[in-house]
Structures are given as structure tokens and as C-alpha cells.
Scaffold this motif. Structure first.
Motif, PDB file in Angstrom:
ATOM      1  N   LEU A   1      -6.390  19.348  14.301  1.00  0.00           N
ATOM      2  CA  LEU A   1      -5.801  17.917  13.870  1.00  0.00           C
ATOM      3  C   LEU A   1      -6.526  16.861  14.942  1.00  0.00           C
ATOM      4  CD1 LEU A   1      -1.909  18.678  13.503  1.00  0.00           C
ATOM      5  CD2 LEU A   1      -3.670  18.190  11.576  1.00  0.00           C
ATOM      6  N   PRO A   2      -6.546  15.708  14.775  1.00  0.00           N
ATOM      7  CA  PRO A   2      -6.586  14.704  15.863  1.00  0.00           C
ATOM      8  C   PRO A   2      -5.455  14.422  16.603  1.00  0.00           C
ATOM      9  CG  PRO A   2      -6.149  13.349  13.563  1.00  0.00           C
ATOM     10  CD  PRO A   2      -6.243  15.166  13.414  1.00  0.00           C
ATOM     11  N   LEU A   3      -5.489  13.962  17.931  1.00  0.00           N
ATOM     12  CA  LEU A   3      -4.303  14.126  18.806  1.00  0.00           C
ATOM     13  C   LEU A   3      -3.816  12.622  18.591  1.00  0.00           C
ATOM     14  CD1 LEU A   3      -5.847  15.414  22.231  1.00  0.00           C
ATOM     15  CD2 LEU A   3      -4.439  16.494  20.594  1.00  0.00           C
ATOM     16  N   ARG A   4      -4.626  11.580  18.098  1.00  0.00           N
ATOM     17  CA  ARG A   4      -3.896  10.117  17.791  1.00  0.00           C
ATOM     18  C   ARG A   4      -3.791   9.845  16.582  1.00  0.00           C
ATOM     19  NH1 ARG A   4      -3.451  11.307  22.486  1.00  0.00           N
ATOM     20  NH2 ARG A   4      -1.373  11.576  21.651  1.00  0.00           N
ATOM     21  N   ALA A   5      -2.796   8.997  16.070  1.00  0.00           N
ATOM     22  CA  ALA A   5      -2.690   8.570  14.757  1.00  0.00           C
ATOM     23  C   ALA A   5      -3.682   7.621  14.604  1.00  0.00           C
ATOM     24  CB  ALA A   5      -1.256   8.047  14.444  1.00  0.00           C
TER      25      ALA A   5
ATOM     26  N   PHE B   1      -0.118  18.638   3.525  1.00  0.00           N
ATOM     27  CA  PHE B   1       0.765  18.046   4.687  1.00  0.00           C
ATOM     28  C   PHE B   1      -0.287  17.859   5.982  1.00  0.00           C
ATOM     29  CE2 PHE B   1       5.348  18.934   4.235  1.00  0.00           C
ATOM     30  CZ  PHE B   1       5.172  18.119   2.931  1.00  0.00           C
ATOM     31  N   VAL B   2      -1.304  19.076   6.200  1.00  0.00           N
ATOM     32  CA  VAL B   2      -2.272  18.965   7.190  1.00  0.00           C
ATOM     33  C   VAL B   2      -3.284  17.696   6.835  1.00  0.00           C
ATOM     34  CG1 VAL B   2      -4.279  20.081   7.994  1.00  0.00           C
ATOM     35  CG2 VAL B   2      -2.084  21.351   7.914  1.00  0.00           C
ATOM     36  N   GLU B   3      -3.619  17.630   5.443  1.00  0.00           N
ATOM     37  CA  GLU B   3      -4.830  16.809   5.148  1.00  0.00           C
ATOM     38  C   GLU B   3      -3.964  15.185   5.376  1.00  0.00           C
ATOM     39  OE1 GLU B   3      -5.990  17.673   1.214  1.00  0.00           O
ATOM     40  OE2 GLU B   3      -7.434  19.413   2.091  1.00  0.00           O
ATOM     41  N   LEU B   4      -2.762  15.448   5.159  1.00  0.00           N
ATOM     42  CA  LEU B   4      -2.039  13.839   5.405  1.00  0.00           C
ATOM     43  C   LEU B   4      -2.062  13.355   6.781  1.00  0.00           C
ATOM     44  CD1 LEU B   4       1.108  14.087   3.084  1.00  0.00           C
ATOM     45  CD2 LEU B   4      -0.744  12.513   2.946  1.00  0.00           C
ATOM     46  N   HIS B   5      -2.269  14.510   7.690  1.00  0.00           N
ATOM     47  CA  HIS B   5      -2.495  14.084   9.282  1.00  0.00           C
ATOM     48  C   HIS B   5      -4.018  13.981   9.541  1.00  0.00           C
ATOM     49  CE1 HIS B   5       1.745  15.606   9.435  1.00  0.00           C
ATOM     50  NE2 HIS B   5       1.854  14.904  10.623  1.00  0.00           N
TER      51      HIS B   5
ATOM     52  N   TYR C   1       0.139  16.906  23.727  1.00  0.00           N
ATOM     53  CA  TYR C   1       1.012  15.852  23.132  1.00  0.00           C
ATOM     54  C   TYR C   1      -0.081  15.411  21.885  1.00  0.00           C
ATOM     55  CZ  TYR C   1       4.898  15.835  26.136  1.00  0.00           C
ATOM     56  OH  TYR C   1       6.248  16.027  26.410  1.00  0.00           O
ATOM     57  N   ALA C   2       0.605  15.168  20.853  1.00  0.00           N
ATOM     58  CA  ALA C   2      -0.133  14.617  19.675  1.00  0.00           C
ATOM     59  C   ALA C   2       0.529  13.580  18.976  1.00  0.00           C
ATOM     60  CB  ALA C   2      -0.818  15.679  19.022  1.00  0.00           C
TER      61      ALA C   2
ATOM     62  N   ARG D   1      -6.933  22.638  23.376  1.00  0.00           N
ATOM     63  CA  ARG D   1      -7.496  21.070  23.251  1.00  0.00           C
ATOM     64  C   ARG D   1      -9.177  21.177  23.000  1.00  0.00           C
ATOM     65  NH1 ARG D   1      -4.822  16.397  25.154  1.00  0.00           N
ATOM     66  NH2 ARG D   1      -3.463  18.085  26.340  1.00  0.00           N
ATOM     67  N   LEU D   2      -9.371  20.345  21.919  1.00  0.00           N
ATOM     68  CA  LEU D   2     -10.897  20.307  21.741  1.00  0.00           C
ATOM     69  C   LEU D   2     -11.501  19.192  22.004  1.00  0.00           C
ATOM     70  CD1 LEU D   2     -10.745  21.720  17.902  1.00  0.00           C
ATOM     71  CD2 LEU D   2     -11.287  23.124  19.871  1.00  0.00           C
ATOM     72  N   PRO D   3     -12.841  19.091  22.466  1.00  0.00           N
ATOM     73  CA  PRO D   3     -13.407  17.763  22.590  1.00  0.00           C
ATOM     74  C   PRO D   3     -13.197  16.744  21.623  1.00  0.00           C
ATOM     75  CG  PRO D   3     -15.211  19.754  23.112  1.00  0.00           C
ATOM     76  CD  PRO D   3     -13.690  20.071  22.310  1.00  0.00           C
ATOM     77  N   GLY D   4     -13.226  15.610  21.828  1.00  0.00           N
ATOM     78  CA  GLY D   4     -13.161  14.299  20.836  1.00  0.00           C
ATOM     79  C   GLY D   4     -11.623  14.167  20.266  1.00  0.00           C
ATOM     80  N   GLU D   5     -10.869  14.433  21.162  1.00  0.00           N
ATOM     81  CA  GLU D   5      -9.415  13.965  21.002  1.00  0.00           C
ATOM     82  C   GLU D   5      -8.844  14.842  19.721  1.00  0.00           C
ATOM     83  OE1 GLU D   5      -7.308  11.847  22.837  1.00  0.00           O
ATOM     84  OE2 GLU D   5      -8.545  12.675  24.096  1.00  0.00           O
TER      85      GLU D   5
END
Length: 946
Positions: free
Chosen positions: A382-386, A358-362, A272-273, A307-311
Motif C-alpha cells: 500500500l502507499p503510505l499517503r492518501a 478494498f486493497v485496490e480502493l486504497h 503510520y499510513a 517499509r518499502l522505498p517510494g513511501e
């Protein structure tokens, strides 16, 4: 020397004084000696000559009263103040204008300083004035300042244009998306109706697919404009990435099944992200679409989740296609970038750029790697959290944006038709499935048509069973059209006629192919009638040649004809020998007198012969330069490379090469040169030789270094300005043909809704829809060509036919507004050469404006007059006049400006675009106000572009 006599018996201190005098007078800059009161003791000769005075005229007098400072009292006072400051022990310095050239008649700017000279007791004993001419430096700095001001002014103008661009895209969203929706809506309704033949159904599906492709290109341009303007917000929702990718991939199931491609998933079952679901789905769709385009039949595509370390999360999408060459990896995400013609599947070059944006916007990153087993691997991290402070919808909020529609090109099998064994055979190589099907539809009634999707398949088919005609595109995967044509001509199939059918309106390429390789060249878009006529002519000629060849093969060879041929060959050989002798004399004159250095070197890299120009460049005589090694005179940093390059030439590891390097002259100075080297193969008993051409670049290098930064800034401004002009032209040029498509689509619906549908009228309306859709696609094609810096497509124009097509297009608007249109053509007209599509757009804009002006006019006699006549200079002058209300005097000066409109719903681009088109043709567009009222717009297209 310098007015000083040296004697062998001079005492040492006297000799040193004389040498100091020589040194002082030999210096080109201002140098002297003053006492502490500022009185002149000594001045060098260069300073005296510059002011046109003699030493005895200034010795013992105040320094500030000399000729150098006579520009003004202020200048003299300034020097006097500097002398006082230096006498107190300070070093003083300034830039100042003095009389210093042409014996004191011209001024220069000098870097002037006064240095105090102290005695052993620490007291100021003398003052040392020095001056260095910096006039050229000041001029260069002024020029750079002016250039920088120009750049800043251009940047300010660019910012203003960027504001217009943002406003334009706010309007274009409605102006383009709405009419495209009105194309797709009626076409979908027609597709859902029963009783339609398979052929009609196929044509409607072609209209739908290509209208959707046009809509996608418009959406891509709009998204990029919003990103550039910083107006692309993210609507975050907590979503399962794995489930979303699987959902998008499900839209490719039909394509995967049709081509036997295995689509698999590996890694985490659930991640989930916080993402913008619609935009992330667009990213996945574009990457999967590219993977399907380049993956061969029976291949595989793999999606991995980690899933990578650092969320953070890592999504990978890989295929086993041809992969991307290393040379293209650095630019694959650039805007409008595409692969080579062998690998490209054709497109706008925006897909991967949108993915990256779009990826850089995230706040993520995307990278391209080589897949473990061939192919390409795209990885998204991508980061998992906004970001902190962003609003995120929960996963159970019940809000799910729609996923983007997926429409991949499909492979069509040509419909089975009864074939006549006597019909000519035609092989068509075209990679676009829709166009391939359309060509079959046009030719299948009269020919046996075989369809293939690239040049390699076509070559195998033609060699196995030679046809009567080959029709080929140029830009195709695996083997493109040019390679296919060259291979065809190298084999025993060189007698088969070839018709090139391409969207590349490249005059140079077309002339090259027509001159030596193909029999005809037709540019897309084209009319079916013209294609049938060209195919018929080529097939008739080919079959006629076959009959004549067969007849000739059955006859014996005539010996007298053979003798005549031998005599002619002997005469030709004698003329060739005489021409060779003349050529040798010309070459010797060129070798001796050219300004470019030419040398011949042996296998040890030593000069065997050098022309006078190279001797002058390096400072050696004719005998001294022989035996000199190119390695020895190369700069130390270039010696190893020179040795390797010549060795590679002699061993055949590489061909000729060009490079820029430095040579050391005989006097120790350096020569910047452009060097071209190539190998001369072994002749008789002589070994191979190396031919070297040297061009002096010393002056050019200095100029390039001085202007490099300014040219870079100006080039960037030019590119961005061009983009601003482009985005301001799309809406107006596409609007007219799309409006005509809507009108004809509604007419087709009305005729189908009657109790007894009028099929003929429906077919006629759909043909007009196809014509106008082709016109709209042509506009998009020209826009893309503009982005790639294409030229005008100049061709001979049939003026009456062009005006007839325009009036047919405007027949309904003229009838609705009750406007009569009269065309007056003064015969004979001089030949007109230009871009017919663009000139049609100009006349169309003027006619539509005239109709709109007359629409609300109370007069019963509403009329428009179109006049065409020759110009005294050989050009053609067009005029569009109406009897409407005319243009108010206060608006006449601004109607040609971009975004200025007298209509409440207008974009204000029609006249601005029209003037730009006429200017590009070297002509002029202006407004006349007739005495009888109304408006008269006139434009002139000259006989040849200026």
C-alpha cells in the motif's frame, strides 16, 4: 478445351493466344477488355454465362448497355461514368449489384473495377473491367451487423437493469439489516437472562451465530454492489498499521488458545499510513480468519511489516496450512470462487474478493505466494499517503471507527449423557460444529452417538469398532463424504448402512449413491422427526440382517443348492457367448459404416488397419494406407508431439489422450481433426497396439472462428443479466420468514416478562423462530445455488400439507386484519411435481397481498378463498381470491413489472418474482377481476415442464 482446339503444329503466338483464351474462360470471376470508348472487345465465358448472353451479342457495343447493368438507368449511368473516368487514366472501383447468376435471372453483388491499360507512349489504349462476387461476404457482414446491434441493445438493457440494482440495494440495506438486528437483539437478551438450562443456552447460541453469519453474507453482497456502482468512498485517517493489525489479531486470541496456534509478529514496530481504518481492519480480519480456518492444531500464523522505498509499506500474513494449489492461485480472488472440496472450509466465496476490492480502493495490490515452509502467504502493498486532494483525519482527532466483530466457528464437546450398553451405536461425520452439535442433540436420547469432523477420522473409527449406522456429510475437508463412502465399501465394513446428510440437492449424485453405495440420502434442511424416523428404520434393518446372518452361518451348506447354482452358471455362460458373437457382428458393421475414422497402429506408429471413413478422410486406398506413419502425415508443428504422445502411451507414462491437430492428405491439403488415442495392452505374443479415432473438424473449425467473438459478447451479457435478476429477488424472498421470526421473538419476550413466565409458550415460539430461520437460510442457499447455475429442485408436493403450513405461518396477520381464509381443494388432485419452497413463496406472496388489500377495507366480511383444482391437461391450477377493492383497470397491465408497487412501502418485487417462479415451472400466472368485485390471481403448474 473450352471451345478452343489446340494443334501440335500451331505457331507459338497462336498457341499462346489459344491458351490465353482457355485461361480467360476458365476464370470464375468477371473479366473482359474494352476500348477507350467503352466498347466491348472481349469478355470471359463465366461472365457471359452469368448474364445469359453470348459474346457476339455485346462485342463492339457500349459496355454499359449489356445485360449485367440492366437493373436500372441509374446503374447504367454509373458504369458509363466509371468508363469515362478510367478512359482519363484513373483506376475506379465500387461495389455494385448486377444480373450475374442463373443466366441473368438473379442478381449478385460484385466488387467491380476498371483499370486503364497504357501503351508505350503513355496513352490509354484499353480498359480492363474486373468483377468478384462478394454476395456471401455482404450477407455475412449484414449478419454480423445485426448480431452487433443485438449485443448493443442487450448492453443498453443491462445498463438500465444496473440502475434498478443500485436502487434495490439502497432499499435492501434497511429491509434486511433491520430485521436481522431484531433477531440478534432479542436472542442476546434471552442469553443474558439467568435460569436457562445448558441445552437451551446452546440452542440460543446456535441461533445467534447463524443469524450473524447471515448478516455477514448480506453485508458482503451490499459492499460488492456499492463497489460495482462506484459508491464506496474511503474515509482516510492516519493510523499505525502495526497497532491496528495487533488489535484485530487480539480478537482471535481465544481461537488461537483453543487450537494451540502460535500467532507472531515481526518487522517494523510502527508504520503510520493513510487508510480507511474500518475497511483495512476488514481486510486483515478476512485474511486472519482464512489463516485460522486452514492452519492445523499446533500450527503457526505470522504477520510481518516492512517499509518499502517510494513511501510504500508491505504487510504479509502467512500460515503453515495445506497451501493453495497452483491451479487455483489464478482464481482465488475471483468472486464466488472457492477451493477444492478437500481444502474448502465452506463459505460464500466473497471474502478474498472483498479483500482485493478494498486493497485496490486504497491504490494497493495483493498477491498470493507459497510460504517458505508450506502454507499460503498473502502480501499487501500500500502507499503510505492518501491520493492528492483526499481529506485525511489526523491521528489525534479522537475518531476511531469500531473494528468488525469476529465470530469464528467453535469446537464443541458433546455433553456427557448416561449411555446404555444396549443402545445402537451411530457415528456422525460432519465438519460444521453447530450442525454436529444439533445432530447429537437430536439422536443422543436413543443412541450412542460419536461425532467426528471429517471422513478420515470417521473411517478410522468405523474400522476399529464397527457401528450400527454411519451418518455423513459430503463436503468435508481432508477426506470428503464421497471418498469416505467408497473407502468404506472397499473394506470389510461394507455391511454397515450409511445415511448421507447433505446440502447438495443433486439428483444424479443422489441416484448414483443410492444405487450402489448408501442406504438413504437426506437433503438439508431437514426436520428432526424425519431424521429420527430414517435412523430408526436403518438401525432396525441392520440389526435384523445381523441376526439372520448369524443364524445362516450356523447351518451346513446344501449340496443340491450348489448344483443348481452351477447349472445356472453354465447356462449363463452359454448365453454370454452367443451375445458376444452378436456383439462382434455389430461391431464389424459399425467399424465399416461409421463416419468416424478408426485405425490400429503398431509400436512404430505405423497404421496396421484403417476403416473406410479414415481412408476417405486422408485420400488413401485400403492397401496404400497400411504402413503409413501417423508421425509422417502430421503437420510439421505436431510431429514431435505426436511421437512423444504415442511413446508415453506405450510406456505407460500417461493414459489415453484427446487433442485437435492437422493431418496432411494425400493431395497435399490439410485435415483438421479431433484425435482420441489409447493403448491396447499386449495380448498373447503380440505387442501393445495403439487405437486411434479421428473425427473430421474442418467445417466445424471454420464455423467456430466466424462466431467466436459474437458468442463471447452474448455470454457476457447473459451472465450480467442473470446477476441483475438475482439481486432483485433477495429482499422479497427473505422478508416474510424474517418478519415471522420478529413476531415470534417478541412473543417469547412477552411471555418471559410475565410474573410467572410461560416456559412452554417460550419453547414453542423459539421453535417457530428456528423453523422460519431455516426457511430464510434455505432462501439464501437457493440464491447461492442460482449463482452456480443450479436447477429447480423438483419433487412430489403434498398440496394440502403445503397450504396448511402457509396458513399456520400467516395465522397472526390474518387475525390482526380480521380476515377469514377458506381453502377449497377439488378431489382428486393430479400429482404435482415442482420446487415446493418456490411454490410456497408464490402462494405466500398472493396471500400477503390479499391481506394488505383487505386490511383497510370497511366491509365487515373480509374473506380470502384459496382454490385448488386439476386441469384438463393433467396440471394443477391455484387461485387466490379476495373481496377487497380490486386492482384498478389502469394498473392491471403493470402490476407484474419489477419495482412497480401499489403499496407506499413496497419494493414492487412480489408479483414479478412470483411470475418468474411460475414461468420457471413452465406455467402461467394471471389476474382476473370478478364481477362481484375484488381480485382473483390464478396460476397453473403443468403436469410436466415445457
Amino acid at each position: 478445351m473450352k471451345g478452343v482446339e489446340l494443334s501440335a503444329d500451331d505457331p507459338l503466338d497462336v498457341r499462346r493466344q489459344k491458351l490465353a483464351r482457355i485461361i480467360l474462360d476458365s476464370m470464375y470471376q468477371f473479366l473482359g477488355l474494352l476500348d477507350v470508348d467503352g466498347r466491348v472487345i472481349e469478355i470471359n465465358q463465366a461472365a457471359l454465362d452469368g448474364a445469359g448472353i453470348k459474346l457476339e451479342e455485346v462485342v463492339g457495343k457500349p459496355f454499359w448497355e449489356a445485360r449485367w447493368w440492366a437493373l436500372s438507368a441509374a446503374t447504367q449511368e454509373r458504369v458509363r461514368t466509371m468508363v469515362a473516368e478510367a478512359a482519363s487514366g484513373q483506376f475506379v472501383r465500387c461495389d455494385i449489384e448486377i444480373y450475374g447468376e442463373s443466366s441473368g435471372r438473379r442478381t449478385i453483388v460484385v466488387d467491380f473495377s476498371l483499370t486503364p491499360i497504357f501503351d508505350d507512349a503513355g496513352r490509354v489504349a484499353f480498359l480492363l473491367p474486373e468483377g468478384r462476387n462478394i454476395s456471401e461476404k455482404i450477407a455475412i457482414e449484414a449478419e454480423l451487423t445485426r448480431r452487433n446491434n443485438e449485443v448493443h441493445a442487450a448492453l443498453e438493457k443491462l445498463r438500465a437493469l444496473d440502475g434498478f440494482k443500485t436502487k434495490f440495494f439502497a432499499n435492501v440495506s434497511h429491509e434486511l439489516r433491520t430485521p436481522l438486528t431484531l433477531i440478534l437483539g432479542p436472542v442476546n437478551q434471552l442469553l443474558q437472562e439467568a435460569g436457562r438450562s445448558e441445552r437451551e443456552q446452546s440452542r440460543l447460541l446456535t441461533i445467534k451465530r447463524n443469524a450473524q453469519a447471515l448478516l455477514q453474507q448480506v453485508n458482503d453482497l451490499l459492499d460488492l454492489a456499492r463497489i460495482d456502482a462506484g459508491e464506496m468512498p474511503l474515509v482516510y485517517v492516519c493510523a499505525d498499521i502495526v497497532d491496528l493489525v495487533r488489535e484485530v489479531a487480539a480478537g482471535f486470541d481465544a481461537a488461537a488458545e483453543e487450537r494451540g496456534i502460535a500467532l507472531s509478529f515481526a518487522g517494523a514496530e510502527e508504520i503510520y499510513a493513510d487508510i480507511d481504518r474500518a475497511k483495512f481492519a476488514r481486510v486483515v480480519t478476512n485474511l486472519l480468519s482464512n489463516a485460522f480456518k486452514f492452519t492445523p492444531r499446533g500450527g503457526r500464523i505470522r504477520c510481518t511489516f516492512e517499509r518499502l522505498p517510494g513511501e510504500r509499506l508491505l504487510l504479509g500474513i502467512q500460515d503453515n496450512g495445506p497451501g493453495i494449489p497452483d491451479a487455483l492461485k489464478g482464481q482465488v480472488f475471483d468472486r464466488y470462487a472457492q477451493g477444492t472440496e478437500e481444502l474448502s472450509a465452506k463459505g460464500s466465496g466473497l471474502g478474498l474478493n472483498i479483500v482485493k476490492e478494498f486493497v485496490e480502493l486504497h491504490h494497493g495490490t495483493i498477491s498470493l505466494l507459497d510460504a517458505p515452509e508450506r502454507g499460503a502467504l498473502f502480501q499487501i502493498e500500500l502507499p503510505l499517503r492518501a491520493p492528492a486532494g483526499a481529506y485525511v483525519r489526523s491521528r489525534d482527532a479522537g475518531w476511531t471507527p469500531a473494528l468488525p466483530a469476529i465470530e469464528l466457528p467453535r469446537q464443541f464437546d458433546a455433553p456427557r449423557r448416561p449411555e446404555n450398553a444396549g443402545q445402537p451405536r451411530v457415528v456422525i461425520a460432519e465438519d460444521n460444529p453447530d450442525l454436529r452439535q444439533f445432530l447429537h442433540d437430536v439422536l443422543a436420547d436413543d443412541y450412542q452417538v460419536t461425532l467426528v469432523e471429517n471422513g478420515g477420522l470417521a473411517l478410522d473409527l468405523v474400522c476399529a469398532e464397527p457401528p450400527d449406522l454411519v451418518i455423513t456429510d459430503l463436503m468435508m475437508p481432508e477426506m470428503d463424504g464421497e471418498q469416505f463412502i467408497h473407502e468404506l465399501r472397499r473394506r470389510q465394513t461394507s455391511h454397515i448402512p450409511v445415511l448421507v446428510l447433505s446440502a447438495r440437492a443433486d439428483d444424479a449424485l443422489r441416484e448414483t449413491l443410492l444405487e450402489g453405495f448408501v442406504q438413504d440420502y437426506l437433503t438439508k434442511p431437514f426436520s428432526p422427526q424425519e431424521l429420527r424416523a430414517r435412523v430408526r428404520n436403518l438401525v432396525i434393518v441392520k440389526r435384523s440382517v445381523d441376526i439372520l446372518q448369524k443364524e445362516l452361518n450356523s447351518q451346513a451348506c446344501d449340496i443340491s443348492e450348489l448344483m443348481v447354482g452351477l447349472i445356472a452358471s453354465r447356462k449363463s455362460m452359454q448365453e454370454g457367448m452367443r451375445a458376444l458373437q452378436v456383439s462382434e457382428r455389430r461391431w464389424q458393421g459399425f467399424y465399416e459404416n461409421t463416419a468416424v475414422g478408426i485405425a490400429l497402429a503398431d509400436a512404430d506408429r505405423r497404421i496396421m488397419k484403417a476403416n473406410p471413413a479414415l481412408q476417405r478422410m486422408l485420400g488413401y486406398g485400403a492397401r496404400e494406407i497400411v504402413g503409413l506413419s501417423f508421425v509422417d502425415i502430421s503437420d510439421d508443428a505436431d510431429k514431435a508431439a505426436t511421437r512423444d504422445n504415442v511413446h508415453g502411451l506405450l510406456t505407460g507414462n500417461h493414459g489415453s489422450y484427446q487433442l485437435q491437430k492437422r493431418y496432411e492428405r494425400r493431395d497435399g491439403s490439410h485435415l483438421w481433426a479431433k484425435v482420441c488415442a489409447s493403448v491396447i495392452p499386449e495380448v498373447d505374443q503380440e505387442g501393445p497396439r495403439v487405437a486411434v479415432i479421428v473425427e473430421d473438424l474442418t467445417a466445424q473449425k471454420s464455423a467456430e472462428d466466424a462466431l467466436a467473438r459474437t458468442q463471447t459478447d452474448l455470454a457476457r451479457v447473459s451472465r450480467l443479466t442473470t446477476m441483475g435478476e438475482l439481486v432483485a429477488s433477495i429482499a422479497h424472498e427473505v422478508n416474510q420468514p424474517l418478519a415471522a421470526i420478529v413476531t415470534n421473538s417478541h412473543a417469547a419476550l412477552r411471555w418471559l416478562e410475565r410474573p410467572e413466565p410461560d416456559t412452554q409458550e417460550v419453547v414453542a415460539a423459539l421453535q417457530r423462530v428456528h423453523r422460519d430461520a431455516v426457511h430464510a437460510g434455505n432462501v439464501i442457499t437457493r440464491i447461492r445455488g442460482f449463482l452456480r447455475k443450479g436447477d429447480l429442485k423438483r419433487q412430489a408436493i403434498d398440496v394440502p400439507a403445503m397450504l396448511d403450513v402457509l396458513l399456520q405461518m400467516l395465522r397472526r396477520p390474518l387475525a390482526e386484519a380480521a380476515v377469514g381464509c377458506e381453502v377449497r381443494i377439488a378431489a382428486p388432485l393430479p400429482p404435482l411435481c415442482g420446487d415446493q419452497v418456490q411454490l410456497q413463496q408464490v402462494i405466500l406472496n398472493l396471500l400477503v397481498n390479499a391481506i394488505d388489500a383487505l386490511r383497510n377495507q370497511d366491509a365487515t366480511d373480509r374473506r380470502i378463498v384459496v382454490e385448488v383444482a386439476g386441469d384438463a391437461g393433467g396440471g394443477v391450477q391455484f387461485a387466490v381470491a379476495d373481496n377487497g377493492p380490486g386492482v384498478p383497470a389502469g394498473q392491471a397491465a403493470t402490476i407484474f413489472e419489477a419495482f412497480y408497487s401499489t403499496k407506499s412501502d413496497g419494493l414492487g418485487m412480489g408479483l414479478a418474482i412470483s411470475r418468474s417462479i411460475v414461468d420457471n415451472h413452465g406455467g402461467k400466472l394471471w389476474l382476473e377481476s370478478p364481477a362481484a368485485g375484488g381480485s382473483r390471481f390464478v396460476f397453473l403448474i403443468p403436469a410436466s415442464p415445457r
